[in-house]
Design a protein around this motif. Structure first.
Motif, PDB file in Angstrom:
ATOM      1  N   ARG A 913      12.380  15.248 -67.340  1.00 14.77           N
ATOM      2  CA  ARG A 913      13.603  14.385 -67.538  1.00 14.77           C
ATOM      3  C   ARG A 913      14.483  14.719 -66.187  1.00 14.77           C
ATOM      4  N   PHE A 914      15.460  14.250 -65.930  1.00 10.67           N
ATOM      5  CA  PHE A 914      16.529  14.293 -64.984  1.00 10.67           C
ATOM      6  C   PHE A 914      17.748  14.143 -65.785  1.00 10.67           C
ATOM      7  N   GLY A 915      18.702  15.395 -65.496  1.00 13.86           N
ATOM      8  CA  GLY A 915      20.123  14.967 -66.185  1.00 13.86           C
ATOM      9  C   GLY A 915      21.013  15.892 -65.736  1.00 13.86           C
ATOM     10  N   THR A 916      22.266  15.454 -66.040  1.00 17.36           N
ATOM     11  CA  THR A 916      23.539  16.347 -65.517  1.00 17.36           C
ATOM     12  C   THR A 916      24.264  16.647 -66.720  1.00 17.36           C
ATOM     13  N   TYR A 917      25.206  17.559 -66.496  1.00 20.26           N
ATOM     14  CA  TYR A 917      26.211  18.040 -67.466  1.00 20.26           C
ATOM     15  C   TYR A 917      27.475  18.700 -66.936  1.00 20.26           C
ATOM     16  N   ILE A 918      28.491  18.863 -67.607  1.00 18.45           N
ATOM     17  CA  ILE A 918      29.723  19.232 -67.101  1.00 18.45           C
ATOM     18  C   ILE A 918      30.246  20.448 -67.943  1.00 18.45           C
TER      19      ILE A 918
END
Length: 943
Positions: A913-918
């Motif tokens: 997967r490709f994902g982002t978080y904060i």
């Protein structure tokens, strides 16, 4: 630094253990008294067609082709370079070791790629993101299709590239260098190639996610043809290539717009879930004409033209739930389960869906031409001239269309009967809609404004035009004796202009608030089952606009001044370089030099006051000169063992959107105004408050200076005697200053603005009223960046019995750390693109026509750049990732099928997967994307 996750640590430990065992097994090769590989001048070029060979310990000739030939050519380029470099060489014409040049580069030590829509696109070099690296094509600086300076490598077909060199340390003659490094893509030189060759290939591609949207296939193709020949007694050479590609993208993605505070715990404020289907169509034409009538003159002309379209749809649902609904309380949250401040499960009741049928298209045309002349009037003198031009025109469309149960559904959501259950499953949220309404039913779902946003859709077009012309002139004096082999002096002129503009429109239904979707526009519904149980109605919004059901209402340009700008740069670089080749007890080669770089930069952009542009425009800029010394030394400590040292001062120019002159202004009515009673201008200065000015605004800063770094490098390399392997360890340290950061007020002369708004002569009659302040990024203090890189290439035949011939291993591991502390930042900042850990391991086999390879590249989390919903850059943490690719093939080496190769490749084998978080909390995932595995069956023929 962050700790390594257990399974990542296991990966690294297993790689290290395997490498250590192979090193122990290869011990005798270190002291083996065997013939050295040929020097650089005698080595086969990267695009040579001959089979490479090396003499084994028993005197037999070991013939190497394919993967091993590529590795040997790459190692030879690394070994013979005076700088610290990494190299990739094609196995044969049109056969780089990966389907993408970005994928291949990302396997090199210290390099990493950021994936966009499942494919590698932009690069980070030694922890510095795409904007800090320069790309060359045959030594010529190239423009970029993106909004800034980062090169999008998917513009360059891998089939047309014969070699790529990554310069980690610069020298003075490398005139277009970056702060992180310089990537030079090279194509075939027909006279050096030395023979006639024709290569044809065809590939069939298949995406494992299948057909996610009606009208988009999961199958694609690649077609490539290359012709190389020499004429007139080998005085004229040509290369003609064409590469045509249609690659499907089938992506499953969800996004959380933001997180809201629900009683001290964070809860999703919006869920978006889409099935995305796109087609990447690219056709590229390459031509080279080379003429060498005698030993004193060589001239060549290179042309590259690429047409690139990446377009498709994303269809799905958006569920607003945030606290901005319901008078600030948000939708009702039932049964909330909270763990460590995060709502991990619950039910929103009631909810409403905004159906989304969006079109996204991106088109680009890239053109690059270069003419080179080398003239040697005397044996020891070489004069060179190089004239080039590079251009990109890009257009990007984002068209949103909404459907729902009725207009203004959020204002009437209490009448809805739908619920949305959600649960955090350990890595992401999953959803289950207790559907009282069928979102795929055309009798219920209508074209409308279900969110009460004031529009039935939104459409924006972004246009970018980047042009670069350059001229380089140099003279080289060569020496037969002494510690200098040559001295080179030259000058480089470049003129670059990049423009960006955005056209944005609201999309409205004509004459009605809601409309049943006409049946002729309906398509098969789209499933969003990968993350929910929702199925969404699908239709063609482009046809609705074309046929007059939709109309466009322009967004006032005054809302988007930051998206309209033009930046120009005229750069003159003079350089002097001495090339060293001597012996001081051990052989030493290298170079010492200096560049003097003069820059004249400027920007022009609109000035927006509220809803409209003012008739005047903003223009600003600066000129400056930087001196960049460099030193590279390679000591041959022993047979096949080298110690390399590098020191240099380098620069990277600021992002172009940070340099824009465009500005949105505001008027402080307590300082200046038109009195509503007297209708006279009034000016009331406040000298005690420097920010109390008449005109202020947010802008870019055309006076920004470049990032600067003093870099120090050391590398210890040992090459195995047969030329097929090496082991190296390298360290680097960069002291960085002039970091571009923050939002700092700077004094600006606003005379033209004041006179335009309040009337001619206002500034002259009111001294001080034109002292304005614009807030933008400024140069600030920097910090340091440092790292260690380990790489190992081990062919089995160098140290194992004959039966293991053909096996080999390549592995690399890099660790990087930084501390950048601008004076205006409260704490150290993250560098975009920096992964603290990078790893790659490739195991290959090639023998008897068979070749196979499996590769795993890993990078820890990093700060990545993504576009936000307005199209502006948004920097978020990207999850660590581990991408596995595999390949197997067979080449017919004799018989009637000689020259035929069949190959099967699988990219992203485990569907990483490709994902982002904060907020440094991986549970706060903003987006999550999975693009499946792409399988490619390739058949090529070479004669």
């Amino acid at each position: 630094m962050q700790s390594v996750k257990p399974f990542r640590r296991s990966w690294l430990l297993s790689s290290a253990a395997a490498s250590s065992l192979l090193l122990l097994a290869s011990g005798p090769a270190w002291a083996q008294d065997a013939q050295d590989p040929p020097p650089a001048g005698d080595a086969l070029p990267a695009d040579a067609s001959e089979e490479e060979s090396a003499e084994g310990a028993n005197g037999d000739v070991i013939v190497v082709t394919g993967i091993r030939s590529s590795i040997r050519s790459s190692i030879a380029a690394k070994r013979e370079s005076d700088q610290i470099v990494e190299a990739i060489s094609a196995e044969d014409i049109g056969k780089l070791p990966d389907v993408s040049i970005a994928e291949a580069l990302a396997r090199l030590p210290g390099l990493a790629a950021q994936r966009v829509r499942g494919r590698a696109q932009v690069l980070s070099v030694r922890g510095l993101g795409p904007d800090y690296t320069t790309a060359l094509l045959n030594g010529r600086e190239q423009v970029t299709a993106g909004d800034n300076r980062g090169v999008e490598f998917d513009q360059y077909p891998s089939e047309l590239i014969s070699q790529a060199l990554v310069y980690k340390t610069p020298d003075a003659q490398l005139v277009a260098q970056g702060l992180a490094g310089t990537v030079d893509l090279r194509t075939i030189r027909p006279l050096a190639f030395g023979e006639r060759a024709v290569n044809l290939s065809a590939s069939y591609e298949y995406n494992s996610n299948g057909e996610l949207n009606d009208g988009f296939d999961e199958r694609g193709y690649r077609l490539t043809g290359t012709y190389v020949n020499q004429f007139a007694n080998d005085t004229i050479g040509i290369v003609l290539s064409i590469a045509d590609q249609n690659t499907p993208t089938q992506g499953e993605k969800y996004e959380i717009c933001n997180f809201d505070d629900r009683g001290g715990a964070q809860a999703p404020g919006c869920f978006k879930m889409f099935s995305e289907s796109r087609d990447l169509d690219r056709t590229a034409y390459l031509g080279t004409l080379e003429f060498e009538p005698n030993a004193t003159l060589n001239t060549s002309l290179d042309l590259l033209y690429t047409e690139f379209t990446d377009g498709g749809v994303r269809r799905g649902a958006e569920f607003p739930t945030g606290t901005w609904l319901g008078g600030g309380s948000g939708l009702q949250l039932l049964g909330a389960q909270v763990e460590d401040g995060l709502v991990t499960a619950g039910t929103f009741d009631p909810v409403f869906a905004v159906g989304r049928n969006d079109i996204q298209e991106r088109e680009a045309e890239l053109f690059s031409v270069g003419w080179n002349v080398q003239w040697r009037p005397f044996e020891s003198w070489l004069f060179e001239g190089d004239l080039s031009h590079s251009s990109v025109e890009r257009s990007a469309l984002d068209f949103e269309s909404y459907a729902g149960l009725g207009v203004g559904a959020w204002q009437n959501y209490t009448a809805a009967v739908d619920q949305l259950d959600f649960a955090f499953t350990g890595d992401r949220y999953r959803f289950h809609s207790q559907v009282g309404s069928d979102y795929a039913d055309p009798s219920l779902m209508v074209l409308t404004d279900p969110g009460g946003w004031g529009q039935d859709g939104f459409r924006k077009t972004l246009n970018t035009d980047d042009q670069l012309s350059a001229l380089r002139l140099s003279a080289t004096r060569e020496f037969d004796r002494g510690f200098l082999s040559s001295v080179e002096a030259g000058v480089y002129f470049s003129d670059r202009e990049k423009q960006r503009e955005t056209i944005e429109d609201f999309v409205d239904l004509v004459g009605v608030d809601e409309l049943a979707i006409p049946t002729q526009y309906l398509l098969n519904p789209t499933d969003i089952f990968f993350v929910s149980n929702v199925q969404m109605i699908a239709y063609d919004p482009a046809a609705l606009l074309r046929d007059g059901i939709y109309t466009l209402r322009p967004l006032p340009l005054g809302f988007i001044p930051q998206k309209q700008w033009q930046v120009e740069e005229q750069i003159t670089t003079a350089y002097l370089q001495a090339n060293i080749d001597t012996n001081i007890g051990v052989p030493v080669r290298g170079n010492a030099g200096v560049q003097v770089v003069h820059t004249d930069q400027s920007s022009t952009g609109p000035i927006a006051n509220g809803l409209a542009f003012l008739p005047v425009v903003a223009t600003d800029g600066d000129t400056y000169t930087e001196v960049l010394p460099s030193l590279n030394l390679a000591f041959e400590l022993g047979e096949n063992t080298f110690l390399r040292l590098g020191a240099a001062r380098t620069l990277a120019r600021p992002r172009m959107d940070d340099m824009r002159a465009s500005v949105g202004i505001g008027i402080n009515s307590q300082v200046c105004r038109i009195n509503p009673i007297t209708n006279q201008f009034e000016y009331t200065p406040n000298p005690s408050d420097p920010n109390a000015v008449c005109i202020s605004g947010g802008s870019g800063n055309p006076q920004l200076r470049p990032y600067m770094a003093d870099s120090f490098d050391i590398s210890l390399e040992h090459y195995f005697a047969d030329g097929g392997g090496y082991v190296s360890i390298a360290a680097f340290h960069k002291e960085i200053d002039n970091w571009v950061f923050g939002n700092v007020g700077r004094d600006v002369d606003t005379t033209a603005i004041v006179d335009e708004i309040f009337g001619a002569g206002t500034s002259a009659a009111n001294p001080g009223v034109s002292d304005g302040r614009f807030f933008a990024a400024e140069n600030a203090d920097g910090g340091w960046l440092r790292g260690l890189e380990f790489s190992l290439s081990l062919p089995a035949e160098a140290f194992l019995p004959e039966q293991f011939e053909g096996f080999g291993l390549f592995a690399s591991y890099s660790v990087t750390d930084s501390e950048i502390q601008p004076s205006t930042a409260p704490s150290p900042i993250n560098i975009p693109g920096l992964s603290e850990e990078l790893g790659n391991i490739t195991v290959y086999y090639e023998r008897g026509g068979w070749e196979a390879r499996i590769s795993n590249r890993f990078r820890s989390d990093f700060l990545g750049e993504l576009p936000d919903f307005t199209g502006q850059p948004d920097f978020r943490r990207v999850f660590d990732e581990s991408v596995i690719d595999a390949q197997i093939g067979y080449e017919f080496v004799d018989g009637p099928a000689s020259g035929l190769t069949v190959q099967l490749q699988a990219n992203n084998l485990t569907d990483e997967r490709f994902g982002t978080y904060i907020n440094d909390d991986e549970r706060l995932a903003r987006n999550w994307e999975e693009y499946g595995t792409t399988y490619t069956l390739r058949v090529s023929y070479r004669r």
